[in-house]
Write a protein that holds these residues in place. Sequence first.
Motif, PDB file in Angstrom:
ATOM      1  N   ILE A  62       1.020  -1.214  -0.030  1.00 27.67           N
ATOM      2  CA  ILE A  62      -0.027  -0.172   0.097  1.00 27.67           C
ATOM      3  C   ILE A  62       0.802   1.144  -0.201  1.00 27.67           C
ATOM      4  CG2 ILE A  62      -1.958   1.279   1.336  1.00 27.67           C
ATOM      5  CD1 ILE A  62      -2.753  -1.336  -0.090  1.00 27.67           C
ATOM      6  N   VAL A  63       1.952   1.316   0.866  1.00 27.10           N
ATOM      7  CA  VAL A  63       2.841   2.464   1.109  1.00 27.10           C
ATOM      8  C   VAL A  63       3.495   2.755  -0.312  1.00 27.10           C
ATOM      9  CG1 VAL A  63       4.941   3.214   2.177  1.00 27.10           C
ATOM     10  CG2 VAL A  63       2.817   2.291   3.466  1.00 27.10           C
ATOM     11  N   CYS A  64       3.895   1.620  -1.022  1.00 26.40           N
ATOM     12  CA  CYS A  64       4.824   1.899  -2.123  1.00 26.40           C
ATOM     13  C   CYS A  64       4.125   2.252  -3.347  1.00 26.40           C
ATOM     14  CB  CYS A  64       5.550   0.324  -2.442  1.00 26.40           C
ATOM     15  SG  CYS A  64       6.872   0.391  -0.970  1.00 26.40           S
ATOM     16  N   HIS A  65       2.665   1.560  -3.428  1.00 24.79           N
ATOM     17  CA  HIS A  65       2.049   1.792  -4.742  1.00 24.79           C
ATOM     18  C   HIS A  65       0.642   2.391  -4.925  1.00 24.79           C
ATOM     19  CE1 HIS A  65       5.336  -1.037  -6.013  1.00 24.79           C
ATOM     20  NE2 HIS A  65       5.090  -1.942  -4.984  1.00 24.79           N
ATOM     21  N   LEU A  66       0.021   2.734  -3.672  1.00 25.48           N
ATOM     22  CA  LEU A  66      -1.291   3.169  -3.873  1.00 25.48           C
ATOM     23  C   LEU A  66      -1.069   4.549  -3.184  1.00 25.48           C
ATOM     24  CD1 LEU A  66      -4.277   2.756  -4.269  1.00 25.48           C
ATOM     25  CD2 LEU A  66      -4.583   2.100  -1.861  1.00 25.48           C
ATOM     26  N   PRO A  67      -1.524   5.482  -4.099  1.00 23.52           N
ATOM     27  CA  PRO A  67      -1.609   7.033  -3.660  1.00 23.52           C
ATOM     28  C   PRO A  67      -2.545   6.996  -2.559  1.00 23.52           C
ATOM     29  CG  PRO A  67      -1.406   7.001  -6.067  1.00 23.52           C
ATOM     30  CD  PRO A  67      -1.622   5.495  -5.568  1.00 23.52           C
ATOM     31  N   VAL A  68      -2.377   7.273  -1.420  1.00 26.10           N
ATOM     32  CA  VAL A  68      -3.238   7.200  -0.151  1.00 26.10           C
ATOM     33  C   VAL A  68      -4.426   8.255  -0.392  1.00 26.10           C
ATOM     34  CG1 VAL A  68      -3.575   7.726   2.299  1.00 26.10           C
ATOM     35  CG2 VAL A  68      -1.990   6.105   1.359  1.00 26.10           C
ATOM     36  N   ARG A  77     -12.746   8.798  -7.703  1.00 25.81           N
ATOM     37  CA  ARG A  77     -13.915   7.718  -7.623  1.00 25.81           C
ATOM     38  C   ARG A  77     -13.510   6.328  -8.574  1.00 25.81           C
ATOM     39  NH1 ARG A  77     -19.765  10.370  -7.534  1.00 25.81           N
ATOM     40  NH2 ARG A  77     -19.396  11.785  -5.973  1.00 25.81           N
ATOM     41  N   ASP A  78     -12.026   6.546  -9.204  1.00 28.09           N
ATOM     42  CA  ASP A  78     -11.783   5.374  -9.687  1.00 28.09           C
ATOM     43  C   ASP A  78     -11.520   4.177  -8.773  1.00 28.09           C
ATOM     44  OD1 ASP A  78     -10.064   3.521 -11.437  1.00 28.09           O
ATOM     45  OD2 ASP A  78      -9.191   5.180 -12.512  1.00 28.09           O
ATOM     46  N   PRO A  79     -12.196   3.254  -9.102  1.00 37.41           N
ATOM     47  CA  PRO A  79     -12.215   1.942  -8.149  1.00 37.41           C
ATOM     48  C   PRO A  79     -10.828   1.225  -8.240  1.00 37.41           C
ATOM     49  CG  PRO A  79     -13.542   1.345 -10.197  1.00 37.41           C
ATOM     50  CD  PRO A  79     -13.317   2.904 -10.343  1.00 37.41           C
ATOM     51  N   ARG A  80      -9.916   1.530  -9.011  1.00 34.87           N
ATOM     52  CA  ARG A  80      -8.617   0.951  -8.787  1.00 34.87           C
ATOM     53  C   ARG A  80      -7.717   1.534  -7.874  1.00 34.87           C
ATOM     54  NH1 ARG A  80      -6.674   2.162 -14.877  1.00 34.87           N
ATOM     55  NH2 ARG A  80      -7.892   4.341 -14.272  1.00 34.87           N
ATOM     56  N   PHE A  81      -8.175   2.922  -7.194  1.00 36.86           N
ATOM     57  CA  PHE A  81      -7.514   3.591  -6.246  1.00 36.86           C
ATOM     58  C   PHE A  81      -8.229   3.032  -4.962  1.00 36.86           C
ATOM     59  CE2 PHE A  81      -6.319   6.580  -9.731  1.00 36.86           C
ATOM     60  CZ  PHE A  81      -4.862   6.147  -9.499  1.00 36.86           C
ATOM     61  N   VAL A  82      -8.014   1.866  -4.306  1.00 31.47           N
ATOM     62  CA  VAL A  82      -8.775   1.207  -3.465  1.00 31.47           C
ATOM     63  C   VAL A  82      -7.957   0.303  -2.681  1.00 31.47           C
ATOM     64  CG1 VAL A  82     -10.001  -0.438  -4.593  1.00 31.47           C
ATOM     65  CG2 VAL A  82     -10.997   0.801  -2.629  1.00 31.47           C
ATOM     66  N   ALA A  83      -8.081   0.243  -1.335  1.00 21.50           N
ATOM     67  CA  ALA A  83      -7.567  -0.789  -0.475  1.00 21.50           C
ATOM     68  C   ALA A  83      -8.338  -0.953   0.711  1.00 21.50           C
ATOM     69  CB  ALA A  83      -6.011  -0.525  -0.139  1.00 21.50           C
ATOM     70  N   ALA A  84      -8.377  -1.992   1.339  1.00 24.02           N
ATOM     71  CA  ALA A  84      -9.213  -2.390   2.453  1.00 24.02           C
ATOM     72  C   ALA A  84      -8.900  -3.560   3.106  1.00 24.02           C
ATOM     73  CB  ALA A  84     -10.841  -2.684   2.065  1.00 24.02           C
ATOM     74  N   HIS A  85      -9.015  -3.959   4.500  1.00 27.45           N
ATOM     75  CA  HIS A  85      -8.723  -5.134   5.062  1.00 27.45           C
ATOM     76  C   HIS A  85     -10.211  -5.455   5.865  1.00 27.45           C
ATOM     77  CE1 HIS A  85      -6.927  -7.482   8.190  1.00 27.45           C
ATOM     78  NE2 HIS A  85      -6.021  -7.409   7.750  1.00 27.45           N
ATOM     79  N   ASP A 143     -13.139  -8.170   1.005  1.00 26.26           N
ATOM     80  CA  ASP A 143     -12.784  -6.695   1.491  1.00 26.26           C
ATOM     81  C   ASP A 143     -12.396  -5.488   0.150  1.00 26.26           C
ATOM     82  OD1 ASP A 143     -10.376  -7.766   0.852  1.00 26.26           O
ATOM     83  OD2 ASP A 143      -9.605  -7.523   2.966  1.00 26.26           O
ATOM     84  N   MET A 144     -11.592  -6.121  -0.642  1.00 35.01           N
ATOM     85  CA  MET A 144     -11.560  -5.160  -1.671  1.00 35.01           C
ATOM     86  C   MET A 144     -12.633  -5.026  -2.629  1.00 35.01           C
ATOM     87  SD  MET A 144      -8.164  -3.991  -1.633  1.00 35.01           S
ATOM     88  CE  MET A 144      -7.887  -3.825  -3.501  1.00 35.01           C
ATOM     89  N   ALA A 145     -13.366  -6.345  -2.668  1.00 36.06           N
ATOM     90  CA  ALA A 145     -14.425  -6.264  -3.811  1.00 36.06           C
ATOM     91  C   ALA A 145     -15.541  -5.231  -3.173  1.00 36.06           C
ATOM     92  CB  ALA A 145     -15.060  -7.558  -3.947  1.00 36.06           C
ATOM     93  N   LEU A 146     -15.605  -5.219  -1.962  1.00 41.52           N
ATOM     94  CA  LEU A 146     -16.783  -4.350  -1.064  1.00 41.52           C
ATOM     95  C   LEU A 146     -16.435  -3.046  -1.284  1.00 41.52           C
ATOM     96  CD1 LEU A 146     -19.399  -4.427   0.434  1.00 41.52           C
ATOM     97  CD2 LEU A 146     -18.126  -4.450   2.292  1.00 41.52           C
ATOM     98  N   ALA A 147     -15.071  -2.874  -1.143  1.00 42.55           N
ATOM     99  CA  ALA A 147     -14.518  -1.308  -1.361  1.00 42.55           C
ATOM    100  C   ALA A 147     -14.877  -0.874  -2.440  1.00 42.55           C
ATOM    101  CB  ALA A 147     -13.077  -1.276  -0.762  1.00 42.55           C
TER     102      ALA A 147
END
Length: 393
Positions: free
Chosen positions: A199-205, A212-220, A247-251
Amino acid sequence: MIAVLQGITAMVLLQLAFAVWNAARLPVLGAQRRNKQAEPADAQHRKKPAKPAGTQVPSLSVLIPARDEAANITACLTSVLACSTAGRHIEIIVLDDRSADGTAELAAAAGGPRTQVLAGAELPEGWAGKCHACAQLAEAAGGEWLLFLDADIRLQPQALTAALASAAAQGSGLITGFPRQLTGTWLERLAVPLMVFTIVCHLPVPLVRRSRDPRFVAAHGGFMLIHRDSYTRCGGHSGIRGQLVDDMALARAVKLAGEPVTLADITGHTEMRMYHNAAEVWKGYRKNIYAGLGRKPLLLLGVLLFYALLYVFPVIASVGALITGEMEALVWAAAAIAGGAAIKRTADRAGRQPVWFCLLLPASMVSLIAIGAASWRGAVSGQGYEWKGRRYR
């Protein structure tokens, strides 16, 4: 060789700069400020659930799906019951997902009169087990906000107060985060902290919240706080019923429904030990890695090759340089290794992991590559994955 190592070092340093910037952007649970402009237009005027006469509608429903969680459910419920609620009415519901180890009895004993224990229905065709359990919990819940917790999570006393504060500030949507991970065995130490690393290395928090782009998402899945209206709008767990990485699917579903998603730092309020031995780590990650990348073989190959180049190859090159006496190559390889350790430390600091874990990065990547390859083989071979006594394709 020198040019290759110089290029790798440059990429590692760029990655380090991004990781440092990105980790600093994680909002802390309970500390968010209200930002009406960031909410969907209709979220500011959404009606709250009506309160039936003579009843008190819960502000929060704490929902715990549990399948064969005898080793965890007592400690989990004890931590939930010990939380401050600041006078808010909170309901706690455990769903015993057809356990064979006495989970239901232990949940009833630990939860007492404040906890409702439900018996889960038989798993229908086409459903993943956890999605089915969570769907039943949501149907039984009466709260304005639904907090799905895994049975292996432990809450700190102010966790629910912080969650409600963030919920009030956001107004709707989903709030999630990665609990502080406790590890005991070596494969746990190598693999489990890589969740926060990726997450820290690849996903712009900031884009998790702003885009609103669903590619920019993370969840636990261990901590998923969602507004009831948002849950309904996105289709809930019924809409993702067959997803292994629920979790990712719901997010993603929440984002596609136009609802806000926040990835928060919850390590000060939660902790968990997801796995307790190497076999559990292997099975859990093997089930999730390939599915988590959308079952895209080229993407998986690219990610694993990228990690091997940046974090494993410099170690191999340094050994070769020591043998041949090529000091310049050794210096560049050492620089790349040090940069990788600094990236890992940045991620581990965000996840509240021990300092020395940063030295494990090359071995962590080797383990990730091995599990990733096994995850791909499980899908393409038709063998599938086994989890909690159930087999998935």
